[in-house]
Motif scaffolding. Structure first.
Motif, PDB file in Angstrom:
ATOM      1  N   ILE A  93       0.842  -1.204   0.000  1.00 55.81           N
ATOM      2  CA  ILE A  93       0.000   0.000   0.000  1.00 55.81           C
ATOM      3  C   ILE A  93       0.874   1.249   0.000  1.00 55.81           C
ATOM      4  CG2 ILE A  93      -1.734   1.311   1.286  1.00 55.81           C
ATOM      5  CD1 ILE A  93      -2.802  -1.415   2.306  1.00 55.81           C
ATOM      6  N   MET A  94       1.964   1.220   0.729  1.00 57.31           N
ATOM      7  CA  MET A  94       2.878   2.361   0.735  1.00 57.31           C
ATOM      8  C   MET A  94       3.473   2.582  -0.660  1.00 57.31           C
ATOM      9  SD  MET A  94       4.701   1.741   4.459  1.00 57.31           S
ATOM     10  CE  MET A  94       5.500   3.339   4.648  1.00 57.31           C
ATOM     11  N   GLN A  95       3.835   1.500  -1.341  1.00 56.46           N
ATOM     12  CA  GLN A  95       4.355   1.629  -2.701  1.00 56.46           C
ATOM     13  C   GLN A  95       3.286   2.170  -3.651  1.00 56.46           C
ATOM     14  OE1 GLN A  95       7.259   1.556  -3.864  1.00 56.46           O
ATOM     15  NE2 GLN A  95       8.577   0.147  -2.749  1.00 56.46           N
ATOM     16  N   TRP A  96       2.050   1.746  -3.451  1.00 54.03           N
ATOM     17  CA  TRP A  96       0.940   2.270  -4.256  1.00 54.03           C
ATOM     18  C   TRP A  96       0.815   3.774  -4.062  1.00 54.03           C
ATOM     19  CZ3 TRP A  96      -3.558   4.936  -3.209  1.00 54.03           C
ATOM     20  CH2 TRP A  96      -4.556   4.934  -4.186  1.00 54.03           C
ATOM     21  N   LEU A  97       0.917   4.190  -2.819  1.00 54.76           N
ATOM     22  CA  LEU A  97       0.794   5.613  -2.505  1.00 54.76           C
ATOM     23  C   LEU A  97       1.979   6.400  -3.067  1.00 54.76           C
ATOM     24  CD1 LEU A  97      -1.117   7.543  -1.100  1.00 54.76           C
ATOM     25  CD2 LEU A  97       0.022   7.043   1.062  1.00 54.76           C
ATOM     26  N   ILE A  98       3.171   5.823  -3.006  1.00 53.24           N
ATOM     27  CA  ILE A  98       4.351   6.464  -3.601  1.00 53.24           C
ATOM     28  C   ILE A  98       4.145   6.643  -5.104  1.00 53.24           C
ATOM     29  CG2 ILE A  98       6.791   6.106  -4.173  1.00 53.24           C
ATOM     30  CD1 ILE A  98       6.918   4.638  -1.350  1.00 53.24           C
ATOM     31  N   GLY A  99       3.640   5.613  -5.764  1.00 51.62           N
ATOM     32  CA  GLY A  99       3.348   5.727  -7.194  1.00 51.62           C
ATOM     33  C   GLY A  99       2.332   6.815  -7.476  1.00 51.62           C
ATOM     34  N   HIS A 100       1.321   6.905  -6.626  1.00 53.55           N
ATOM     35  CA  HIS A 100       0.308   7.953  -6.780  1.00 53.55           C
ATOM     36  C   HIS A 100       0.923   9.337  -6.624  1.00 53.55           C
ATOM     37  CE1 HIS A 100      -3.342  10.282  -6.242  1.00 53.55           C
ATOM     38  NE2 HIS A 100      -2.932  10.655  -5.048  1.00 53.55           N
ATOM     39  N   TYR A 101       1.757   9.519  -5.611  1.00 58.07           N
ATOM     40  CA  TYR A 101       2.410  10.815  -5.406  1.00 58.07           C
ATOM     41  C   TYR A 101       3.318  11.166  -6.588  1.00 58.07           C
ATOM     42  CZ  TYR A 101       0.944  10.864  -0.467  1.00 58.07           C
ATOM     43  OH  TYR A 101       0.215  10.889   0.700  1.00 58.07           O
ATOM     44  N   ASN A 102       4.011  10.171  -7.117  1.00 61.16           N
ATOM     45  CA  ASN A 102       4.891  10.441  -8.263  1.00 61.16           C
ATOM     46  C   ASN A 102       4.091  10.845  -9.497  1.00 61.16           C
ATOM     47  OD1 ASN A 102       7.212   9.900  -6.810  1.00 61.16           O
ATOM     48  ND2 ASN A 102       7.345   7.771  -7.463  1.00 61.16           N
ATOM     49  N   ARG A 103       2.998  10.136  -9.742  1.00 58.79           N
ATOM     50  CA  ARG A 103       2.167  10.445 -10.924  1.00 58.79           C
ATOM     51  C   ARG A 103       1.560  11.831 -10.839  1.00 58.79           C
ATOM     52  NH1 ARG A 103       0.657   5.114 -10.079  1.00 58.79           N
ATOM     53  NH2 ARG A 103      -1.207   5.779  -8.949  1.00 58.79           N
ATOM     54  N   THR A 104       1.227  12.246  -9.625  1.00 54.18           N
ATOM     55  CA  THR A 104       0.582  13.552  -9.444  1.00 54.18           C
ATOM     56  C   THR A 104       1.598  14.645  -9.094  1.00 54.18           C
ATOM     57  OG1 THR A 104       0.102  12.940  -7.134  1.00 54.18           O
ATOM     58  CG2 THR A 104      -1.635  12.548  -8.781  1.00 54.18           C
ATOM     59  N   LYS A 105       2.880  14.328  -9.256  1.00 52.61           N
ATOM     60  CA  LYS A 105       3.965  15.306  -9.052  1.00 52.61           C
ATOM     61  C   LYS A 105       4.030  15.850  -7.628  1.00 52.61           C
ATOM     62  CE  LYS A 105       4.831  14.870 -13.424  1.00 52.61           C
ATOM     63  NZ  LYS A 105       5.954  14.002 -13.874  1.00 52.61           N
ATOM     64  N   GLN A 106       3.569  15.055  -6.671  1.00 49.87           N
ATOM     65  CA  GLN A 106       3.700  15.441  -5.260  1.00 49.87           C
ATOM     66  C   GLN A 106       4.999  14.819  -4.726  1.00 49.87           C
ATOM     67  OE1 GLN A 106      -0.179  15.336  -2.947  1.00 49.87           O
ATOM     68  NE2 GLN A 106      -0.801  14.155  -4.745  1.00 49.87           N
ATOM     69  N   LEU A 107       6.124  15.328  -5.215  1.00 44.08           N
ATOM     70  CA  LEU A 107       7.398  14.674  -4.965  1.00 44.08           C
ATOM     71  C   LEU A 107       7.841  14.785  -3.512  1.00 44.08           C
ATOM     72  CD1 LEU A 107       9.363  15.470  -8.244  1.00 44.08           C
ATOM     73  CD2 LEU A 107       7.793  13.592  -7.717  1.00 44.08           C
ATOM     74  N   GLU A 108       7.484  15.866  -2.844  1.00 40.36           N
ATOM     75  CA  GLU A 108       7.829  15.974  -1.426  1.00 40.36           C
ATOM     76  C   GLU A 108       7.077  14.919  -0.607  1.00 40.36           C
ATOM     77  OE1 GLU A 108       7.075  18.504  -3.348  1.00 40.36           O
ATOM     78  OE2 GLU A 108       8.967  19.605  -3.417  1.00 40.36           O
ATOM     79  N   GLN A 109       5.820  14.674  -0.964  1.00 42.32           N
ATOM     80  CA  GLN A 109       5.057  13.631  -0.292  1.00 42.32           C
ATOM     81  C   GLN A 109       5.637  12.260  -0.594  1.00 42.32           C
ATOM     82  OE1 GLN A 109       3.430  15.541   2.012  1.00 42.32           O
ATOM     83  NE2 GLN A 109       1.785  14.040   1.827  1.00 42.32           N
ATOM     84  N   SER A 110       6.077  12.084  -1.820  1.00 50.05           N
ATOM     85  CA  SER A 110       6.708  10.823  -2.202  1.00 50.05           C
ATOM     86  C   SER A 110       7.970  10.582  -1.378  1.00 50.05           C
ATOM     87  CB  SER A 110       7.038  10.829  -3.700  1.00 50.05           C
ATOM     88  OG  SER A 110       7.632   9.610  -4.090  1.00 50.05           O
ATOM     89  N   GLU A 111       8.767  11.631  -1.204  1.00 49.15           N
ATOM     90  CA  GLU A 111       9.980  11.497  -0.383  1.00 49.15           C
ATOM     91  C   GLU A 111       9.627  11.105   1.046  1.00 49.15           C
ATOM     92  OE1 GLU A 111      13.817  14.117   1.228  1.00 49.15           O
ATOM     93  OE2 GLU A 111      12.063  15.130   0.372  1.00 49.15           O
TER      94      GLU A 111
END
Length: 267
Positions: A93-111
């Protein structure tokens, strides 16, 4: 591919709305049951929340999708039972959320999520390095990619180097399973040196490591078909470097080897 019509999209969104409502009832029921039997129903609650996150994404409600996924992770954080699969579901689920943040350009959230994931994985790695080493190395590589995108090149270099160091502890246990990702990490580090840090010497060394791994993997005739594309990609990186620096003889040698492997791939 036939484009999805507006009508089909509307129907899909309506179906997602229906499923979201059904899941809301299910989440409320599991929420009550968790109070009495937390270790039985907390995983069920987490999975229902994650299912709802996926449905919200279908409707285009990205904020609710992220919120529900975070709630699912929080439920798994509170789980204290013994089911071994729970940790892997939380990581998924965390990886899913990381992918979502990356796709939506929320890179700080991804970090933020990658660092949270890495901290959890490193705790498990300290208990069982062979079992969790690959997870740690992959997350370190992902952070290297993210820092490259954020133009934080020093941190990117550090993360790629950390990933390679982590991988060195288990790489030789099963080279056909682990070494392809090691070659990918060397390519990523080489590209960082070449494109962003403008250090062609270090880039060449990194690409050479990736090429050597690819050649070694391709020595096995039964496994070669699985590794040819990676080797060709490494040679392509090196060829481009030599062409850019005017080393035509070396560039031709890389190209000739590439063509040989590509011909075998197409047979």
């Amino acid at each position: 591919m036939t484009p999805i019509s507006t009508t089909q999209s509307t129907h899909a969104s309506k179906a997602a709305d229906v499923e979201i409502a059904r899941l809301e009832t299910e989440i409320a029921r599991y929420g009550d049951l968790v109070q009495r039997r937390p270790n039985t129903y907390r995983p069920k609650l987490a999975e229902a929340l994650f299912a709802q996150a996926c449905e919200y994404l279908e409707t285009g409600d990205q904020r609710s999708a992220a919120r529900k996924a975070l709630e699912a992770i929080d439920q798994y954080d509170c789980y204290s039972g013994r089911k071994s699969w729970v940790i892997h579901r939380k990581f998924a689920i965390m990886q899913w959320l990381i992918g979502h943040y990356n796709r939506t350009k929320q890179l700080e959230q991804s970090e933020w999520m990658l660092l949270r994931l890495l901290a959890m994985q490193q705790t498990l790695f300290n208990r069982n390095a062979m079992l969790y080493g690959e997870n740690v190395a992959v997350t370190q590589w992902q952070l290297g990619n993210l820092y490259t995108d954020l133009s934080r090149f020093g941190e990117a270099e550090q993360m790629y180097r950390s990933a390679l160091e982590t991988r060195s502890a288990f790489d030789d246990e099963d080279i056909h399973r682990y070494k392809p990702a090691t070659a990918q990490c060397w390519r990523s580090l080489g590209s960082l040196y070449e494109v962003h840090l403008h250090d062609n010497t270090k880039a060449e060394i990194c690409y050479q490591h990736a090429i050597e791994i690819g050649r070694t993997l391709c020595e096995n005739p039964y496994e070669r078909c699985n590794h040819l594309r990676g080797l060709i990609r490494s040679l392509d990186y090196m060829r481009d470097l030599y062409e850019r620096t005017g080393e035509e003889t070396k560039a031709r040698a890389c190209n000739d080897e590439m063509q040989t492997w590509m011909a075998e791939l197409e047979e």
